[in-house]
Design an enzyme around this catalytic site. Sequence first.
Site, short mmCIF file in Angstrom:
data_model
loop_
_atom_site.label_atom_id
_atom_site.label_comp_id
_atom_site.label_asym_id
_atom_site.label_seq_id
_atom_site.Cartn_x
_atom_site.Cartn_y
_atom_site.Cartn_z
N TYR A 101 -14.22 7.59 -13.20
CA TYR A 101 -14.50 8.97 -13.59
C TYR A 101 -14.86 9.09 -15.07
O TYR A 101 -15.70 9.87 -15.46
CB TYR A 101 -13.30 9.87 -13.28
CG TYR A 101 -13.23 10.27 -11.82
CD1 TYR A 101 -14.34 10.82 -11.19
CD2 TYR A 101 -12.07 10.09 -11.08
CE1 TYR A 101 -14.29 11.18 -9.87
CE2 TYR A 101 -12.02 10.45 -9.75
CZ TYR A 101 -13.13 11.00 -9.15
OH TYR A 101 -13.08 11.36 -7.84
N GLU A 197 4.84 -10.12 4.24
CA GLU A 197 3.53 -9.47 4.27
C GLU A 197 3.66 -7.98 4.49
O GLU A 197 3.04 -7.18 3.80
CB GLU A 197 2.67 -10.08 5.39
CG GLU A 197 1.32 -9.35 5.55
CD GLU A 197 0.48 -9.87 6.70
OE1 GLU A 197 0.84 -10.90 7.30
OE2 GLU A 197 -0.54 -9.24 7.00
#
Lengths: 368, 682
Positions: A101, A197
């Site tokens: 941005y 995980e």
Amino acid sequence: MAKPTAKKPTPVEKKLVSVADTVISAAGRSRDPALSIPVRSLANINFNEKRGIIEMGRRKQERTLFNVGMAKKFMQTVLVADALAELQRANLTTSLREIYYRTKHTMKDSHENTFDAQNESDPLIEDLEVTLTALREELHVRAENAGSIVGPVVLTDDGDRVDCARLGKGGYSVPSIVEPEFIQIRRCTADFVLLVEKGTQWNRLSEDKFWRRYNCVLLTGNGQPPRGVRRLARRLHEEHGLPVYVLVDNDPWGYYIYSVVKQGSINLAFESERMAIPKAKFIGLSSADPDTYGLPRNVGIKLNDKDVSRAKELINYRWFQKKPWQEEIKRMLATGLKYELDALANKDFRYLSKTYLPKKLKERDWLD
Amino acid sequence: MRAMAKRTRKSKAAVKSKPAPKSKRELRSKAKSKAKPEAATAKTPATDPKAAEAKTPDAKPAKPTTTISAVEMGARQREISVSEFFTKNRHLLGFDNPRKALLTCVKEAVDNALDAAEEAGILPDVLVNVEVAVADGAPPPPPSQATRFRVTVIDNGPGIVRQQIPPIFAKLLYGSKFHRLRMSRGQQGIGISAAGMYAQLTTGKPVQIISRTGARAAAHYFEVQIDTKKNEPRIVENKKIDWEHQRGTQVALEIDGRYQKGRASVDEYLEQVAIANPHVQLVYRTPEAETREYPRTIQELPPQPKEIKPHPYGIEFGILLRMLHDTRSRTLAGFLAADFSRVSSAVAQQICGTAKLSPNAKPRNVHGVDAEALYKAIQSTKIMAPPSNCISPIGEKAILHGLYKQIKGDFYTAVTRPPAVYRGNPFIIEAGLAFGRGPDQAAQTPEAPAVPLAEGEQQDDDNELARVIRYANRVPLLYQQSACATFKSVLETTWRNYGVVQSRGALPAGPMVVFVHMASVWVPFTSESKEAIADYDEIRKEIRLALQECGRRLGVFLRKRERAKGEFRRRNIFELYIEEVVEACARLKGGKFPKEKLKNQLQKIALKRTGGAKTDEILGHESGPEGLPHSIIVTPEGTEGEAPVPPGAEPSNGGPPEEPTPTKETTKAAKRKSKPSKRKKR
């Protein structure tokens, strides 16, 4: 600790300014300004077998301003460098999205934006990391906090003492920057690190206080672990000598997560040096486990075409050439099934923490 | 069985029932009450025989009131007049809704005017006036709200002789065009009388006609209506009047309608007429009292199409039977040779041989199995394709002029295919293409206010899809685009090959107008309202070939322009990016930074790297039609190619700025004008 005074440019800032110098000196000599950026792809990495890590090769690509294909990228790179330098001067950290941005605007007298989407600016930051050999943390860019830690570790974060054994089930959310100047490990009495995980499995283990019984640190990265998690695991491994075990799904993506933790990733090969844990072990889920632990065939999932082709790619990676690994992957391809960690719940909700992991640890049943 | 027979009789009765509403209602109520017991008896035996028995006595007393004898029914059975049929089925003729009705009325009147003038060898001058009509002195509502309109069409055609005026305008299926195989706009002789009938039906006003056959003849004023029962004209008013026109016909209709702009509107229709008929001078006064002029750009009439005999491949079995019966020839071979085109006596003998019929047989005696054998023999014999002089294509030049006149663009091209044949009917496909926004508009667009684009937004330019304008025998087709063979062919042409964006299964994108015309003695429409051309393989193939040729030429033009623009744009983006890079460098370095110096240095490099001055040259001059046949290229500097020269009297209306406009244009002069300009740019 490392709060630079506003006046003196940091080394990183100097590096960023050097991008501008490149342009100026080229223009002065009537040359096409060019940045040479190391190539970040499979073609430009080497697997250093001695050290057990993936290293980036020497191939570089020239990015020049006066080339129709690269002009915009060149301009964008300079803009990103400028934004990063601004961060250095203000001593702020920011996210990838904010960089996007910050650098986005419509160019004068045109309909064209400098950036159209974030996926244009993200790789440029990685490019600059590589080119300037500055780490992302040094560039003051952080990722989302996408990992959690729980266990007998005491950290200091911004001067706050964080005892990871006293943070309930939720644990401490691992920031993306865990360099010693930001996070210090005060004390660590654990025996090993278990990197999981999936968040659900990590929750299960945390809820069951698995870490207390087995005196370990539980880490998760919710999928592919972000740099903060990898770096923290590496620091625990390096600074406190803890072995690291990786617990992932039994599918090609799980294997790859393990290999990233162990040897480093292809895209961020330049980070391996700092992130990779060559001694990490693959604790599960192995393709041999369904047999060993009597998981019924019906909790498996058929490998789809993508899985199969990914597995075949893995088989050819140089860091998967050890015999047990070849067998592991071939076994999965032979059965044509993959298993999620969650499938263990088929036996019992606490099968993972009560039976599976204890047995694995006891039998030292892991792959290297 | 019996029930079925009754039902068919019933439906027949329903068709004719309009003038006798009473009987219709009766019939219906009877039919209903009758259907019930029938259904009951039909069902019950299978389920419950007892109930059936119980019911039948019940039904019996009702019988005298609910059923009718054959005699009674016979009394109600009578002929249905065409007008009655079409009054009830007006949607078949394009009067399904008020908006379309207004268009259809204008269309029929204009088609008739053009057909008449062309056949008489007169360059048509047509005035169309559509105004809001009011029923009873009330202030007229604004055109967009109005529901009643008065349509007046005046032409300079040959006029109509007095006796023929009433039947032409107030008798369905009366006309000159049905009984011959010749290309014309109208075919059946329904259109204008149907419009009159619609007027009569919705407003009750008769059709007003003024016609004069020449300066020395008197002008006749008629008010006619249709007697729908008899399909005969009823003359309401008939007098001689003074008329300001020396020759021509004026038709005025007052109808219920709606005036809307945009797609499939009267405006669009007339615009498209002007494109395909550049030899027509058209003036249109809109309901909003705006006058639109479509000047004539071609000063010659299209060649008169010849009338032809039917080609043997194109006829149906029933028609063959009728022809066998009606022929004046005495022998079968003679009949074949005389009544069909492309059948020589040798071919006739051959056909008779294949059919195992005597060439000397009397045609009238050939029927039944013999006729069938003959029909099959005809289909299996090799016969030359029909002559194509029965069709008069618009012509490449005329299409170019039409497009150029009506559509702003940078590039125009037109293709006329050689004649081809479907089902024994000869036809010609023509395609044209206008691309771009024209130099004046192109110059305006970049100056549009630059609104910063948000993520996911794009420039609007890409969203515009091409417009397809379709014609059959010079008449624009406005409805049912997606059912039309032309539209399908535009879709299936791979425009991407020619540098035009096209997503899968969609029209090509970009500022583009695609023109497709099918000229034929018999255009195969998918429905009676003549809205879409049927999908014959032969037709589709011809359209595709024509479009591909247009596409190829467009591709050449675009590539060339792109090459020049590419260079230009390259320097442009470099200039943009240089600005950004310089600003960023200045911020990076901080302090007093010689921005201008760096910018100049970089710009110098940019100029050197992109060909510099050469680019300007390419952009400025080198844009001729590149050996492209039948094309026009418009640049800010002027027009190149076969651009039309506006007629002298008229002030040039978007015409090419260069070249003086001579007062009187002849064909030769026009040709002479276009040639030197062609040579000039090479």
